[in-house]
Design a protein around this motif. Sequence first.
Motif, PDB file in Angstrom:
ATOM      1  N   GLN A  97       1.615   9.784 -12.829  1.00  0.00           N
ATOM      2  CA  GLN A  97       1.775   8.836 -13.923  1.00  0.00           C
ATOM      3  C   GLN A  97       3.227   8.384 -14.104  1.00  0.00           C
ATOM      4  N   GLY A  98       4.159   9.289 -13.867  1.00  0.00           N
ATOM      5  CA  GLY A  98       5.569   8.960 -14.076  1.00  0.00           C
ATOM      6  C   GLY A  98       6.177   8.104 -12.982  1.00  0.00           C
ATOM      7  N   MET A  99       5.410   7.796 -11.943  1.00  0.00           N
ATOM      8  CA  MET A  99       5.931   7.027 -10.813  1.00  0.00           C
ATOM      9  C   MET A  99       5.632   5.539 -10.939  1.00  0.00           C
ATOM     10  N   GLY A 100       5.050   5.123 -12.051  1.00  0.00           N
ATOM     11  CA  GLY A 100       4.738   3.713 -12.256  1.00  0.00           C
ATOM     12  C   GLY A 100       3.237   3.477 -12.291  1.00  0.00           C
ATOM     13  N   VAL A 108       0.829  -1.208   0.000  1.00  0.00           N
ATOM     14  CA  VAL A 108       0.000   0.000   0.000  1.00  0.00           C
ATOM     15  C   VAL A 108       0.861   1.254   0.000  1.00  0.00           C
ATOM     16  N   VAL A 109       0.465   2.225  -0.809  1.00  0.00           N
ATOM     17  CA  VAL A 109       1.067   3.559  -0.812  1.00  0.00           C
ATOM     18  C   VAL A 109      -0.053   4.567  -0.591  1.00  0.00           C
ATOM     19  N   SER A 147       7.504  10.833  -3.891  1.00  0.00           N
ATOM     20  CA  SER A 147       6.813   9.559  -3.983  1.00  0.00           C
ATOM     21  C   SER A 147       7.780   8.415  -4.241  1.00  0.00           C
ATOM     22  N   PRO A 148       7.482   7.238  -3.676  1.00  0.00           N
ATOM     23  CA  PRO A 148       8.215   6.035  -4.064  1.00  0.00           C
ATOM     24  C   PRO A 148       7.665   5.526  -5.396  1.00  0.00           C
ATOM     25  N   ASN A 204       4.579   6.150   1.584  1.00  0.00           N
ATOM     26  CA  ASN A 204       3.829   7.408   1.564  1.00  0.00           C
ATOM     27  C   ASN A 204       4.259   8.323   0.425  1.00  0.00           C
ATOM     28  N   THR A 205       3.276   8.961  -0.154  1.00  0.00           N
ATOM     29  CA  THR A 205       3.485   9.964  -1.197  1.00  0.00           C
ATOM     30  C   THR A 205       2.856  11.271  -0.732  1.00  0.00           C
ATOM     31  N   PHE A 206       3.544  12.382  -1.003  1.00  0.00           N
ATOM     32  CA  PHE A 206       3.002  13.695  -0.652  1.00  0.00           C
ATOM     33  C   PHE A 206       3.047  14.591  -1.892  1.00  0.00           C
ATOM     34  N   ILE A 207       1.954  15.282  -2.124  1.00  0.00           N
ATOM     35  CA  ILE A 207       1.849  16.147  -3.293  1.00  0.00           C
ATOM     36  C   ILE A 207       1.029  17.376  -2.926  1.00  0.00           C
ATOM     37  N   SER A 208       1.426  18.522  -3.466  1.00  0.00           N
ATOM     38  CA  SER A 208       0.673  19.748  -3.188  1.00  0.00           C
ATOM     39  C   SER A 208      -0.255  20.043  -4.362  1.00  0.00           C
TER      40      SER A 208
END
Length: 220
Positions: free
Chosen positions: A154-157, A74-75, A125-126, A99-103
């Motif tokens: 999208q670019g993270m897999g 899980v992410v 992001s991982p 964990n992923t963090f985005i503004s």
Amino acid sequence: MHIHNLSESPSILNQFISEIRDVRIQKDRMRFRRNIERIGEILAYELSKSLSFAENKTKTPLGMAKTPLVEDEVVICSILRAGLPLHRGLLNYFDQADNTFISAYRHHHKSDPKKFEVIVEYLASPSLEGKTLIIADPMLASGKSMVMVNEALQGMGTPKEIHLVSVVGALTGVEYAASNFSEDTHLWIAAIDPTLNDYGYIVPGLGDAGDLSFGNKVQH
């Protein structure tokens, strides 16, 4: 999109939803954040029922116990800043999650405050390849933030599956998300309200979740 509206079945969740909407109780920021966190825990529990499980053997003082445990990687992706209390609630239950963090924030036009665009800037992001992605945003108003965040990732897999988690949404935002995510995406939400006002806020809603959690911000 599979929509799981928890308000359709009355439960203790109603108490927390009522309190975060209440203008009197909203003055207590700590209680507001904690209620968002508790709602996140309930949403995490319900979401967990849809995940993949594998049998695990645990050695006890008296023998071996067999227990099915979540096998998905899980992410949790939190949309800053309003998503932080909700993120914490999810992380309380998925405590081994990455964990992923985005503004993502609204930029209102000075000439016409009713017009705004969603701007995405910071991202940490991982890899999401083959993972179970949970995108958490407490307010699903227009749905644009959810969609733009997904595009930025999208670019993270390519995730194995995507779950959207919100506290309160507007029917318009739910429909927009449904039309922009794949059919096998799941939305887990505590309440769906009927409409948006001219400024894009959910009605009756609860106001600005970020401001209620952390204080007012200066508009640029």
